[in-house]
Design an enzyme around this catalytic site. Structure first.
Site, PDB file in Angstrom:
ATOM      1  N   LYS A 162       0.844  -1.194   0.000  1.00  0.00           N
ATOM      2  CA  LYS A 162       0.000   0.000   0.000  1.00  0.00           C
ATOM      3  C   LYS A 162       0.875   1.237   0.000  1.00  0.00           C
ATOM      4  O   LYS A 162       1.552   1.523   0.992  1.00  0.00           O
ATOM      5  CB  LYS A 162      -0.896   0.021   1.240  1.00  0.00           C
ATOM      6  N   GLU A 211      10.040   0.393  10.496  1.00  0.00           N
ATOM      7  CA  GLU A 211      11.028   1.481  10.399  1.00  0.00           C
ATOM      8  C   GLU A 211      10.288   2.745  10.777  1.00  0.00           C
ATOM      9  O   GLU A 211       9.446   3.221  10.028  1.00  0.00           O
ATOM     10  CB  GLU A 211      11.586   1.600   8.977  1.00  0.00           C
ATOM     11  N   CYS A 217      13.031  10.316   8.298  1.00  0.00           N
ATOM     12  CA  CYS A 217      13.095   9.707   9.621  1.00  0.00           C
ATOM     13  C   CYS A 217      14.516   9.804  10.141  1.00  0.00           C
ATOM     14  O   CYS A 217      14.739   9.772  11.345  1.00  0.00           O
ATOM     15  CB  CYS A 217      12.628   8.262   9.572  1.00  0.00           C
ATOM     16  N   GLU A 247       9.630  14.551  16.959  1.00  0.00           N
ATOM     17  CA  GLU A 247      10.019  14.529  15.555  1.00  0.00           C
ATOM     18  C   GLU A 247       9.261  15.643  14.829  1.00  0.00           C
ATOM     19  O   GLU A 247       8.028  15.676  14.861  1.00  0.00           O
ATOM     20  CB  GLU A 247       9.666  13.163  14.953  1.00  0.00           C
TER      21      GLU A 247
END
Lengths: 538, 491
Positions: free
Chosen positions: B206, B282, B316, B413
């Site tokens: 996806k 991840e 990331c 983040e």
């Protein structure tokens, strides 16, 4: 023949109630089923169990010290062969787990004795621990039999030997866990380090209490992790004895912490703890799912699971029939059927089906039940009332659903949790006894016609732990070995376990692998280090 | 839109910045593939809905793609399961032929490199130069890397105790559900499918709802390369519907997810609740980049700059906690601010533009909110701090100094062009502070001293540590997170 007393096989003094933590049930004779146990069955080298075994360690082990439980409660520990209470151990719960984790985290800090220790010295400690287990082999085997009801002969020669070998196996690995240098693109130099994961929470079952303890701690310590381990509430004794041996061997405080307790309290606290970096669990699929879920909900701790099985054992017409019958018998009845790897769906090729069933029933009927300390006894009690009732309930379901009860099917004796060796023939795939893990001495024998059919039926389960196949034909053997969804496939053997071989499940029988070199991966975290360099040359 | 010039920030883009070999983007790019790809065929969605796909640089709608949900995932899983049956073409294929297919796919990606890079820029807002030279090149290299592995996945023979002979087989897991993010749409597609196919698995993947276009183009290339029907199935859709269906599906044997830690936790939980599918994750990072006084300062400033601002900060692995040794702190900040101010914003297709738009309004707002929190909590805003331009989701390159560890901008983040610079005094202190986070994805260290470098490399809880470099990724290097930055390794 009815059950008889076997005074002549007494290997020690008479039974009496246990006094304090002294327990001298070990050498009590008991009734046996059907046959006299054969004294010559005691193989050379099997010593006499410890009489008057003293249970020295009943507390929570944290930081190489013994602690009372925070909640003040105790767990009663019973001998399943007699129903007598052996002793009580401290009941650890969330608060004790938390203390243990703090100790394990502290022991894992950068600069700690454990982190700074040479890998070869970690190996030396594991080998030293093996020496101590060898020294206490008789004590530990006796204790294991009293606590779990397993045969003393098996405890001594199988569980203890495998435990010692596993410690030595991983002792040898500790300074051979190598990173790599990697031919990376660009003007860089790259290497990997295989670092310990950190604090490992480990939750182990009651069917192989000591061996599972070793299977869990040995690879974890080999790789430099620290451990908080919870033995099963039914069988905490050998784990606590091991704690004392670990201290004696010289493992630094906090490296291994042992917290006896219940799954729903201490176990759940381990699965959800924010400072446990990895959890390893051996037990039921149902609880394994809860553990993985808790890992997701808490801190994404790494998870390895060794769970249930409904393992196919496939017997082709060209197999050595007597060997196959014998292996299939032991593959199911070993350890009172209380094995995740029990071969509990035996698929037999149509042409030899009737003979296989006849011989299997004959074999099961020869099984001697009784006091697990007596040489010649083949089968001890089930672990507890809950399992005992569940097994009988599943036997009843097999009867109702139309399987043919060839022998057994009922409890045995007037004390202790014994169940007669039970064989069902004419079992079909949709019966509960063909789908659910029974974890008891109940053998299901099914019929098949073709290779493709049996592969499909064998794979038609959510489980995928182990499988067996018996045939002289190399094509059949290798086709089965590559087609079955199972972490281990045995060809012309069953239960052939060894420290060198990776063990674990496909599908809902588990996540990850234990043992062998593969087992190390589950206890290391890979770090990639890439360094800028002025110029690369091949 | 592809070749439209636009406004740029502060400076003219330097046309000579276009490196030799960078072709002109495709004008009038046609988006051919907008449907759900199952069994090598294109399908309409079961629910009849479509996902609008926008160009974040302009806000214009590019096209609509079919929206897959639970029912479509289920169809795709059926196809993938069928393709994985014993005796299927895929299961019986020689491992070397699987490698051949991956190499052939690499050839096709190379052939369509310009189309794919153009499409990626339109869809994600990333610089065309980066899409062409970084994302596409890395994608091609990854395919060839795993193409080479396919017939070298060897089991072992094991010296077992007793009268036995033991060998191991390394078998494919089965049907792999893969869920990928919008920041490197094509590259993450390749990172996911290449190792899965190399080992003989089948895939239901996806792409992110924001960036489904290159994944659908890849689907067409996979068919062209000759992958059998059902081996790879592409279902565009939203995380909460199609993604959740993948995580919970009883016939998906393994799920691999790249995205936020928050969603990663839901995925692992769903795996536990459903069928104990294997999980690799991840996830996020708040990555420390440690600059010692003995480092080559200009090099460190430049690397730290790119380590944070690369891909609009939407990585990331962004080095978003820069720890600078006290004695060089002021100079490092001064040079970093100077460098950030030189950044050229604008149309990502124009050579010389350094920074494109953020991916969508949600991210854009979140970044500005975090910038505001930094201001309020007392960090010094050295430059930037606001949106830029009158259309598209641009944010000025932002630098904060005097950042302390408890501020939100030092803990959360940001996933945007916002650089935090902190001060440290000692080695032990910086190790402790760098590790003081639930994240553990990557880290950087700049020093000429071998003891400092190796102490940091071994002490930091991070899946990758870069020494005197940053963002140095390569197909040969394992990548993944410690702690809550992930489970497992890729590449």
């Amino acid at each position: 023949m009815s059950a008889i007393e076997v005074e002549k096989n007494r290997v020690g003094e008479t039974s009496s109630a246990c006094k304090g933590n002294k327990h001298n049930m070990t050498t009590t004779p008991g009734d046996t089923q059907n046959h006299d146990p054969n004294p010559s069955a005691a193989p050379p080298g099997l010593p006499i169990p410890v009489s008057d075994l003293e249970v020295k360690y009943t507390k929570i082990f944290i930081n190489n010290e013994w602690h009372d439980s925070s909640c003040g409660r105790k767990i009663p520990v019973y001998n399943p062969a007699t129903g007598e209470k052996i002793c009580e151990v401290e009941e650890g719960d969330e608060e004790d787990v938390d203390k243990a984790v703090k100790a394990a985290k502290e022991a894992f800090q950068l600069g700690s004795v454990w982190r700074r220790m040479d890998a070869s010295d970690r190996g030396r400690l594991l080998n030293k621990l093996a020496d101590l287990v060898e020294r206490d082999q008789l004590i530990l085997a006796t204790m294991e039999t009293i606590d779990s009801g397993k045969l003393f002969l098996i405890a001594y020669f199988v569980d203890l030997m495998a435990a010692i070998k596993t410690l030595r196996y991983y002792g040898g690995w500790s300074d051979k866990i190598q990173g790599r240098t990697i031919p990376v693109d660009g003007e860089y130099f790259t290497f990997t380090r295989h670092e310990p994961v950190g604090v490992c929470g480990q939750i182990i079952p009651w069917n192989f209490p000591l061996l599972m303890f070793i299977w869990k701690i040995a690879p974890a310590l080999c790789c430099g992790n620290t451990v908080v381990i919870k033995p099963a509430e039914q069988t905490p004794l050998t784990a606590l004895h091991m704690a004392a041996l670990m201290k004696e061997a010289g493992f630094p405080p906090g490296v291994v912490n042992v917290v006896p307790g219940y799954g729903s309290t201490a176990g759940a606290a381990i699965a959800s703890h924010m400072y446990i970096d990895k959890v390893a669990f051996t037990g039921s699929t149902e609880v394994g799912k809860l553990i993985k879920e808790a890992a997701g909900k808490s801190n994404l701790k790494r998870v390895t699971l060794e769970l249930g099985g409904k393992n196919p054992n496939i017997i082709f017409a060209d197999a050595d029939l007597d060997h196959a019958v014998e292996q299939a018998h032991h593959g199911l009845f070993f350890n009172q059927g209380q094995c995740c790897l029990a071969g509990s769906r035996i698929f037999v090729e149509e042409t030899i089906y009737d003979e296989f069933v006849r011989k299997s029933v004959e074999r099961a009927k020869r099984r001697v039940l009784g006091n697990p300390f007596i040489p010649g006894v083949d089968q001890g009690p089930q672990i507890d009332k809950k399992q005992f009732d569940k097994i009988l309930e599943l036997i009843e379901s097999g009867r109702k659903e139309g399987a043919k009860l060839e022998c057994g099917g009922s409890p045995w004796g007037d004390k202790g949790l014994f169940i007669q060796p039970t064989v069902f023939s004419d079992v079909t795939d949709e019966m509960r006894i063909a789908k659910e893990e029974i974890f008891g001495p109940v053998q299901q024998i099914m019929k098949f016609k073709t290779l493709d059919e049996v592969i499909k039926r064998a794979n038609s389960t959510h489980y995928g732990l182990v499988a067996g196949v018996f045939t002289q034909n190399i094509n059949k053997a290798l086709t089965i070995a590559s087609s079955l969804q199972a972490g281990t496939v045995w060809v012309n053997c069953y239960n052939a376990m060894s420290s060198q071989c990776p063990f674990g499940g496909f599908k809902m029988s588990g996540n990850g692998r234990e043992m062998g070199e593969y087992g190390l991966q589950e206890y290391t975290e890979i770090k990639t280090v890439t360094i800028k360099i002025p110029q690369k040359n091949s």
